[in-house]
Motif scaffolding. Structure first.
Motif, mmCIF file in Angstrom:
data_model
loop_
_atom_site.group_PDB
_atom_site.id
_atom_site.type_symbol
_atom_site.label_atom_id
_atom_site.label_comp_id
_atom_site.label_asym_id
_atom_site.label_seq_id
_atom_site.Cartn_x
_atom_site.Cartn_y
_atom_site.Cartn_z
ATOM 1 N N CYS A 79 27.142 12.431 63.308
ATOM 2 C CA CYS A 79 26.116 12.884 62.372
ATOM 3 C C CYS A 79 26.486 12.424 60.967
ATOM 4 O O CYS A 79 27.604 12.645 60.497
ATOM 5 N N GLN A 80 25.555 11.744 60.296
ATOM 6 C CA GLN A 80 25.825 11.236 58.951
ATOM 7 C C GLN A 80 25.954 12.356 57.929
ATOM 8 O O GLN A 80 26.546 12.164 56.867
ATOM 9 N N LYS A 81 25.414 13.536 58.237
ATOM 10 C CA LYS A 81 25.423 14.632 57.266
ATOM 11 C C LYS A 81 26.734 15.402 57.282
ATOM 12 O O LYS A 81 27.351 15.611 56.229
ATOM 13 N N ASP A 82 27.181 15.840 58.466
ATOM 14 C CA ASP A 82 28.395 16.659 58.516
ATOM 15 C C ASP A 82 29.571 15.968 59.180
ATOM 16 O O ASP A 82 30.661 16.532 59.270
ATOM 17 N N GLY A 83 29.391 14.724 59.684
ATOM 18 C CA GLY A 83 30.488 13.988 60.269
ATOM 19 C C GLY A 83 30.894 14.444 61.651
ATOM 20 O O GLY A 83 31.916 13.983 62.184
ATOM 21 N N GLN A 84 30.123 15.333 62.277
ATOM 22 C CA GLN A 84 30.458 15.849 63.593
ATOM 23 C C GLN A 84 30.007 14.877 64.687
ATOM 24 O O GLN A 84 28.975 14.209 64.562
#
Length: 297
Positions: free
Chosen positions: A50-55
Motif C-alpha cells: 500500500c502506497q499510503k501506509d506501506g503495509q
C-alpha cells in the motif's frame, strides 16, 4: 502436435463454417531470467504494498478500481466486473471482404491458425480458395474472453488454410503525424543508385528459415558456459558507434561496390569448392578404361 485453444463459427451470408483456433506463434521461445535473493539464491515472490501506509496487502484485501480523476477511483465488485465483459458468442461475423494489400500491417496483432471442425471441411476449403483467387481478406468481429476483437481472415500462402489475424483498433495505433519526418529532397542520381542497391540484394520470395535470432543463440551459449563455470565477461564487445552519413552518393557507391565484391568472392569460393569434385570425377573417368582393359586381359 498443436492443441486447439477454442472453437468458433465463421459466418457470412447464410454460410456457417465451424472452426478450431490454434496459436500460430511461440512467444515462450525467448530467454528469461528469475529474480533471486542475493544472499541465499532463493527465488523471490511478488508482493503488493500500500502506497499510503506501506503495509503488504494480501489478495483477499484487494479490489479493482477505475481512475476517473487524479487519485480518484470508483471500485467494482467481481460481479460488476463480470457484467462489464462482452458475452462470448464464439462467432466470427464477417462484415466485408477487402483487398489484402490494402490492409496496413501496422494493424496486425496476434495470429491464429484455423482448421475446419466436423462438417465444415468443404465450406472451409471453398472460402480459402476463393479468397486466394480474389486476393481479398475478410474483416470480422469476434467476441471472446470478455472482449470484442476486430479480426482479419486471410488464406495461407499455399491457399489451403486460413489464418485469423487479430487487428488493432484505430485508436490503438499512433498516427504517423506524431512522428517528425524529413523534408529533404531526393535527387534522381541518388534515387537511381538506391534502386540499384535494392536490386542487388533483392529476392522474390520470403524464406524465414534464412534468419535466426543470433542474440538469443549467443546468450544461450553464454549461459551454458556460465553453468559450466566459465567466465563469459570476455565475450562482451564494445557497442559500435552509429554510422554518420557524410556523403550520400559516396555511401551508395561504396555499398554497391561492396555488394559486388561479396558476390564475386562467393562465386569464387563456389568455383574452388567445385574444382576438387570435377578433378575427382576426371580421375574416376580415367580409371574406368584401365579397369576394363584389366578385365579383358
Amino acid at each position: 502436435m498443436a492443441r486447439a485453444i477454442a472453437g468458433a463459427t465463421i459466418s457470412f451470408g447464410l454460410v456457417s463454417i465451424p472452426v478450431r483456433l490454434y496459436p500460430a506463434t511461440q512467444p515462450s521461445a525467448g530467454v528469461s531470467f528469475n529474480l533471486l535473493h542475493k544472499d541465499c539464491g532463493s527465488r523471490l515472490r511478488q508482493q503488493y504494498v500500500c502506497q499510503k501506509d506501506g503495509q503488504i496487502v494480501e489478495r483477499d484485501d484487494m479490489v479493482k478500481g477505475y481512475e476517473f480523476a487524479k487519485d480518484q477511483y470508483v471500485t467494482f465488485t467481481p460481479d460488476e466486473l463480470k457484467s462489464l465483459e462482452e458475452k462470448a458468442t464464439q462467432s466470427v461475423d464477417i462484415a466485408e471482404f477487402v483487398p489484402l494489400a490494402k490492409i496496413d500491417p501496422i494493424y496486425f496483432d496476434k495470429p491464429y491458425y484455423l482448421s475446419p471442425d466436423k462438417g465444415g471441411e468443404k465450406a472451409y476449403r471453398l472460402l480459402a480458395e476463393a479468397m486466394q483467387e480474389t486476393g481479398r481478406a475478410a474483416l470480422a468481429r469476434y467476441a471472446a474472453r470478455g472482449k470484442q476483437y476486430l479480426v482479419m481472415l486471410r488464406p495461407t500462402t499455399d491457399g489451403r488454410g486460413l489464418v485469423l489475424q487479430q487487428l488493432l483498433y484505430p485508436d490503438e495505433v499512433r498516427p504517423i503525424a506524431e512522428v517528425p519526418l524529413p523534408t529533404a529532397e531526393v535527387r534522381e542520381p541518388e534515387l537511381k543508385l538506391a534502386r540499384q542497391l535494392i536490386d542487388q540484394i533483392a529476392s522474390e520470395t520470403f524464406d524465414p528459415t534464412q534468419y535466426h535470432d543470433d542474440v538469443r543463440e549467443r546468450i544461450t551459449a553464454d549461459i551454458e558456459r556460465k553453468v559450466a563455470g566459465q567466465d563469459i565477461t570476455e565475450t562482451t564487445e564494445p557497442a559500435a558507434e552509429p554510422a554518420r552519413i557524410i556523403d550520400l552518393m559516396a555511401a551508395l557507391k561504396a555499398s554497391l561496390a561492396g555488394g559486388k565484391a561479396a558476390k564475386a568472392a562467393a562465386a569464387a569460393e563456389d568455383e574452388e569448392s567445385a574444382e576438387p569434385r570435377r578433378g575427382a570425377r576426371r580421375s574416376e573417368e580415367a580409371a574406368r578404361p584401365e579397369s576394363k582393359r584389366a578385365r579383358k586381359r
